[in-house]
Scaffold this motif. Sequence first.
Motif, PDB file in Angstrom:
ATOM      1  N   GLY A 226       0.694  -1.110   0.005  1.00 45.64           N
ATOM      2  CA  GLY A 226      -0.030   0.014  -0.040  1.00 45.64           C
ATOM      3  C   GLY A 226       0.901   1.297  -0.064  1.00 45.64           C
ATOM      4  O   GLY A 226       1.895   1.243  -0.673  1.00 45.64           O
ATOM      5  N   GLY A 227       0.665   2.119   0.917  1.00 48.90           N
ATOM      6  CA  GLY A 227       1.255   3.543   0.993  1.00 48.90           C
ATOM      7  C   GLY A 227       2.684   3.383   1.785  1.00 48.90           C
ATOM      8  O   GLY A 227       3.508   2.657   1.600  1.00 48.90           O
ATOM      9  N   VAL A 228       2.698   4.335   2.792  1.00 47.09           N
ATOM     10  CA  VAL A 228       3.905   4.666   3.504  1.00 47.09           C
ATOM     11  C   VAL A 228       4.850   3.331   3.937  1.00 47.09           C
ATOM     12  O   VAL A 228       6.068   3.316   3.520  1.00 47.09           O
TER      13      VAL A 228
ATOM     14  N   ASP B  86     -10.830  22.231   0.270  1.00 48.63           N
ATOM     15  CA  ASP B  86      -9.454  22.191   0.720  1.00 48.63           C
ATOM     16  C   ASP B  86      -9.027  21.152   1.634  1.00 48.63           C
ATOM     17  O   ASP B  86      -8.196  21.342   2.350  1.00 48.63           O
ATOM     18  N   TRP B  87      -9.828  20.184   1.907  1.00 49.03           N
ATOM     19  CA  TRP B  87      -9.588  19.181   2.875  1.00 49.03           C
ATOM     20  C   TRP B  87      -8.576  18.228   2.308  1.00 49.03           C
ATOM     21  O   TRP B  87      -7.882  17.483   3.141  1.00 49.03           O
ATOM     22  N   PHE B  88      -8.175  17.886   0.807  1.00 50.45           N
ATOM     23  CA  PHE B  88      -7.151  17.099   0.451  1.00 50.45           C
ATOM     24  C   PHE B  88      -6.218  17.973  -0.172  1.00 50.45           C
ATOM     25  O   PHE B  88      -6.447  18.865  -0.979  1.00 50.45           O
TER      26      PHE B  88
ATOM     27  N   THR C  64       1.505  15.537 -11.239  1.00 52.83           N
ATOM     28  CA  THR C  64       1.223  14.160 -11.399  1.00 52.83           C
ATOM     29  C   THR C  64      -0.266  13.675 -11.690  1.00 52.83           C
ATOM     30  O   THR C  64      -0.488  12.968 -12.829  1.00 52.83           O
ATOM     31  N   HIS C  65      -0.993  14.518 -11.173  1.00 52.47           N
ATOM     32  CA  HIS C  65      -2.424  14.241 -11.127  1.00 52.47           C
ATOM     33  C   HIS C  65      -2.942  14.642 -12.452  1.00 52.47           C
ATOM     34  O   HIS C  65      -4.032  13.922 -13.221  1.00 52.47           O
ATOM     35  N   VAL C  66      -2.683  16.017 -12.740  1.00 53.99           N
ATOM     36  CA  VAL C  66      -3.263  16.481 -13.961  1.00 53.99           C
ATOM     37  C   VAL C  66      -2.762  15.675 -15.269  1.00 53.99           C
ATOM     38  O   VAL C  66      -3.318  15.287 -16.014  1.00 53.99           O
TER      39      VAL C  66
ATOM     40  N   LYS D 268       3.923  20.586  -7.070  1.00 49.97           N
ATOM     41  CA  LYS D 268       4.586  19.552  -7.915  1.00 49.97           C
ATOM     42  C   LYS D 268       3.797  18.247  -8.032  1.00 49.97           C
ATOM     43  O   LYS D 268       3.665  17.721  -9.108  1.00 49.97           O
ATOM     44  N   ASP D 269       3.261  18.006  -6.905  1.00 50.47           N
ATOM     45  CA  ASP D 269       2.422  16.708  -7.023  1.00 50.47           C
ATOM     46  C   ASP D 269       1.190  16.967  -7.945  1.00 50.47           C
ATOM     47  O   ASP D 269       0.843  15.900  -8.651  1.00 50.47           O
ATOM     48  N   LEU D 270       0.670  18.089  -8.002  1.00 52.08           N
ATOM     49  CA  LEU D 270      -0.533  18.267  -8.680  1.00 52.08           C
ATOM     50  C   LEU D 270      -0.152  17.991 -10.305  1.00 52.08           C
ATOM     51  O   LEU D 270      -0.862  17.624 -11.053  1.00 52.08           O
TER      52      LEU D 270
ATOM     53  N   ARG E 203      -7.748  12.301 -11.300  1.00 53.66           N
ATOM     54  CA  ARG E 203      -7.542  11.143 -10.759  1.00 53.66           C
ATOM     55  C   ARG E 203      -6.300  10.843  -9.828  1.00 53.66           C
ATOM     56  O   ARG E 203      -5.380  11.122 -10.439  1.00 53.66           O
ATOM     57  N   ILE E 204      -6.647  10.610  -8.419  1.00 52.77           N
ATOM     58  CA  ILE E 204      -5.735  10.721  -7.346  1.00 52.77           C
ATOM     59  C   ILE E 204      -5.366   9.418  -7.207  1.00 52.77           C
ATOM     60  O   ILE E 204      -6.347   8.458  -6.766  1.00 52.77           O
ATOM     61  N   CYS E 205      -3.958   8.831  -7.231  1.00 52.14           N
ATOM     62  CA  CYS E 205      -3.700   7.200  -6.865  1.00 52.14           C
ATOM     63  C   CYS E 205      -2.538   7.583  -5.814  1.00 52.14           C
ATOM     64  O   CYS E 205      -1.450   7.435  -6.124  1.00 52.14           O
ATOM     65  N   PRO E 206      -3.218   7.654  -4.615  1.00 49.64           N
ATOM     66  CA  PRO E 206      -2.116   7.899  -3.413  1.00 49.64           C
ATOM     67  C   PRO E 206      -1.201   6.946  -3.051  1.00 49.64           C
ATOM     68  O   PRO E 206       0.081   7.297  -3.007  1.00 49.64           O
ATOM     69  N   ASP E 207      -1.466   5.711  -3.323  1.00 56.71           N
ATOM     70  CA  ASP E 207      -0.389   4.643  -2.701  1.00 56.71           C
ATOM     71  C   ASP E 207       0.547   4.654  -4.053  1.00 56.71           C
ATOM     72  O   ASP E 207       1.491   4.224  -3.886  1.00 56.71           O
ATOM     73  N   ILE E 208      -0.059   4.472  -5.426  1.00 60.68           N
ATOM     74  CA  ILE E 208       1.011   4.455  -6.587  1.00 60.68           C
ATOM     75  C   ILE E 208       2.002   5.720  -6.350  1.00 60.68           C
ATOM     76  O   ILE E 208       3.335   5.635  -6.597  1.00 60.68           O
ATOM     77  N   ASP E 209       1.548   6.909  -5.993  1.00 57.25           N
ATOM     78  CA  ASP E 209       2.218   7.871  -6.080  1.00 57.25           C
ATOM     79  C   ASP E 209       3.294   7.957  -4.776  1.00 57.25           C
ATOM     80  O   ASP E 209       4.479   8.343  -5.116  1.00 57.25           O
ATOM     81  N   THR E 210       2.899   7.429  -3.613  1.00 55.63           N
ATOM     82  CA  THR E 210       3.950   7.129  -2.465  1.00 55.63           C
ATOM     83  C   THR E 210       5.224   6.533  -2.837  1.00 55.63           C
ATOM     84  O   THR E 210       5.968   6.659  -2.480  1.00 55.63           O
TER      85      THR E 210
ATOM     86  N   ALA F 232     -16.343   7.122   1.541  1.00 53.89           N
ATOM     87  CA  ALA F 232     -15.343   6.889   0.550  1.00 53.89           C
ATOM     88  C   ALA F 232     -13.858   6.911   1.211  1.00 53.89           C
ATOM     89  O   ALA F 232     -13.769   7.769   2.176  1.00 53.89           O
ATOM     90  N   PHE F 233     -12.991   6.002   0.751  1.00 53.22           N
ATOM     91  CA  PHE F 233     -11.676   5.876   1.649  1.00 53.22           C
ATOM     92  C   PHE F 233     -11.162   7.159   2.043  1.00 53.22           C
ATOM     93  O   PHE F 233     -10.948   7.595   3.222  1.00 53.22           O
ATOM     94  N   GLN F 234     -10.994   8.061   1.107  1.00 52.70           N
ATOM     95  CA  GLN F 234     -10.332   9.425   1.503  1.00 52.70           C
ATOM     96  C   GLN F 234     -11.032  10.602   2.444  1.00 52.70           C
ATOM     97  O   GLN F 234     -10.322  11.021   3.264  1.00 52.70           O
TER      98      GLN F 234
ATOM     99  N   GLY G 184       4.764  12.306   5.036  1.00 59.40           N
ATOM    100  CA  GLY G 184       4.724  10.780   4.691  1.00 59.40           C
ATOM    101  C   GLY G 184       3.874  10.495   3.373  1.00 59.40           C
ATOM    102  O   GLY G 184       3.705   9.442   2.738  1.00 59.40           O
ATOM    103  N   TRP G 185       3.424  11.515   2.456  1.00 62.09           N
ATOM    104  CA  TRP G 185       2.770  11.404   1.476  1.00 62.09           C
ATOM    105  C   TRP G 185       3.562  12.687   0.595  1.00 62.09           C
ATOM    106  O   TRP G 185       3.812  13.798   1.268  1.00 62.09           O
ATOM    107  N   GLY G 186       3.051  12.763  -0.793  1.00 64.44           N
ATOM    108  CA  GLY G 186       3.604  13.845  -1.476  1.00 64.44           C
ATOM    109  C   GLY G 186       5.021  14.011  -1.611  1.00 64.44           C
ATOM    110  O   GLY G 186       5.655  13.390  -1.413  1.00 64.44           O
TER     111      GLY G 186
HETATM  112  N1  FO1 Z   1      -3.028  12.682   3.398  1.00 62.98           N
HETATM  113  C1  FO1 Z   1      -3.476  13.400   4.439  1.00 62.98           C
HETATM  114  O1  FO1 Z   1      -3.582  12.875   5.509  1.00 62.98           O
HETATM  115  N2  FO1 Z   1      -3.762  14.728   4.223  1.00 62.98           N
HETATM  116  C2  FO1 Z   1      -3.710  15.055   2.843  1.00 62.98           C
HETATM  117  O2  FO1 Z   1      -4.169  16.249   2.609  1.00 62.98           O
HETATM  118  C3  FO1 Z   1      -3.390  14.399   1.888  1.00 62.98           C
HETATM  119  C4  FO1 Z   1      -3.364  14.623   0.529  1.00 62.98           C
HETATM  120  C5  FO1 Z   1      -2.544  13.679  -0.539  1.00 62.98           C
HETATM  121  C6  FO1 Z   1      -2.313  14.090  -1.665  1.00 62.98           C
HETATM  122  C7  FO1 Z   1      -1.951  13.200  -2.670  1.00 62.98           C
HETATM  123  C8  FO1 Z   1      -1.537  11.832  -2.180  1.00 62.98           C
HETATM  124  O3  FO1 Z   1      -1.002  11.079  -3.012  1.00 62.98           O
HETATM  125  C9  FO1 Z   1      -1.751  11.466  -1.160  1.00 62.98           C
HETATM  126  C10 FO1 Z   1      -2.339  12.450   0.126  1.00 62.98           C
HETATM  127  N3  FO1 Z   1      -2.381  11.908   1.500  1.00 62.98           N
HETATM  128  C11 FO1 Z   1      -2.999  12.944   2.257  1.00 62.98           C
HETATM  129  C12 FO1 Z   1      -2.155  10.710   1.728  1.00 62.98           C
HETATM  130  C13 FO1 Z   1      -2.943   9.410   1.311  1.00 62.98           C
HETATM  131  O4  FO1 Z   1      -4.455  10.176   1.112  1.00 62.98           O
HETATM  132  C14 FO1 Z   1      -3.259   8.534   2.377  1.00 62.98           C
HETATM  133  O5  FO1 Z   1      -2.151   8.465   3.000  1.00 62.98           O
HETATM  134  C15 FO1 Z   1      -3.129   7.199   1.770  1.00 62.98           C
HETATM  135  O6  FO1 Z   1      -4.378   7.026   1.027  1.00 62.98           O
HETATM  136  C16 FO1 Z   1      -3.404   5.983   2.665  1.00 62.98           C
HETATM  137  O7  FO1 Z   1      -2.500   4.979   2.328  1.00 62.98           O
END
Ligand code: FO1
Length: 314
Positions: free
Chosen positions: A10-12, A88-90, A99-101, A95-97, A46-53, A150-152, A67-69
């Motif tokens: 997954g992510g981190v 503005d909650w997400f 990727t998503h665009v 720079k990250d933008l 389209r945001i793919c947080p784990d792929i990007d992490t 939804a997850f986010q 831990g992200w971005g």
């Molecule tokens: N996590 C946060 O806690 N707050 C954020 O605003 C946030 C923005 C964000 C943007 C792009 C991205 O790729 C990840 C981002 N994350 C953010 C992390 C992410 O949502 C979660 O850590 C993962 O989905 C869980 O694995």
Amino acid sequence: MSGHVLALCGGVGGAKLALGLSLILPPERLTVVINTGDDFTHLGLRICPDIDTVTYTLGGLSNTELGWGRSGESWEFMENLRTLGGPDWFNLGDKDLATHVERTRRLMAGEPLSAITADFAAKHGIGPALVPMTDDEVATIIETDDGDLAFQHYFVRDRCQPEVRGIRFEGAEDAMPSPGLIAALKGPLDAIVICPSNPFLSVDPLLALPGIREALAGHEAPVIAVSPIVGGKAIKGPTAKLMGELGLDVTAASIVHHYRGLLDGFVLDSEDSDLAGRLSVSTYVTNTVMKTIEDRTGLARAVLDFAIRLKGRA
Ligand code: FO1
């Protein structure tokens, strides 16, 4: 060991071990398959947080404080979005933008997520194959007392506060595992590593794809999971809170039980060494807390040593 290694993550937490593996294996011998259940469409992107992490971590671009971005990020887009009264909650850094665009543009032009992910990885100089679990849309839905989230929305907007009653993976039943995942499972493998990602939120979406649980359970390569729980606590994120709400003891033993039928081996942290020999699978005790690069490569080496030992026994 000279064959291929498949890491599921997954992510981190998962990305840290994937980085460790990438630093000790030749690039052509590692495939990292990444959860896409966290993906969502936000502001039309389209945001793919784990792929990007994982991409930013293996590319040396990650923001280790958040831990992200991205590291060295600026936030002008968010400041201006806030001024305009936009959501503005997400947080999307400037720079990250990009990727998503760019990912959204290419998806809308008809390219599969796999091709875009591979291309972005190559552009960031990453050698190992980075593979989304599927090119289809799967959405992790958190069932709470406040209704389905939804997850986010659950994770970021509501900061994991709502009590979790259940989790489901919408679209998983009809999703095709990605070509990269299918190819990795068909080829000879030396090890299948389930990284220390959240089993319920980050690994279960992958296991929910048609045929994947069976393919892992029946594979001749040893399937090894690394515990995301150390001394009754999650290394990061909401795993411990979630386990409590799902009525599970927050122990490494619960994780082994959760993965029952899949594992040949389980890597325990030294803090949990008392559990070794008391679990239903072979165990390997080592430091699993990855604070430094040496911790990441050390754990990766331990996992591969363990795989050799398990293969020898089989
Ligand atoms: N996590 C946060 O806690 N707050 C954020 O605003 C946030 C923005 C964000 C943007 C792009 C991205 O790729 C990840 C981002 N994350 C953010 C992390 C992410 O949502 C979660 O850590 C993962 O989905 C869980 O694995």
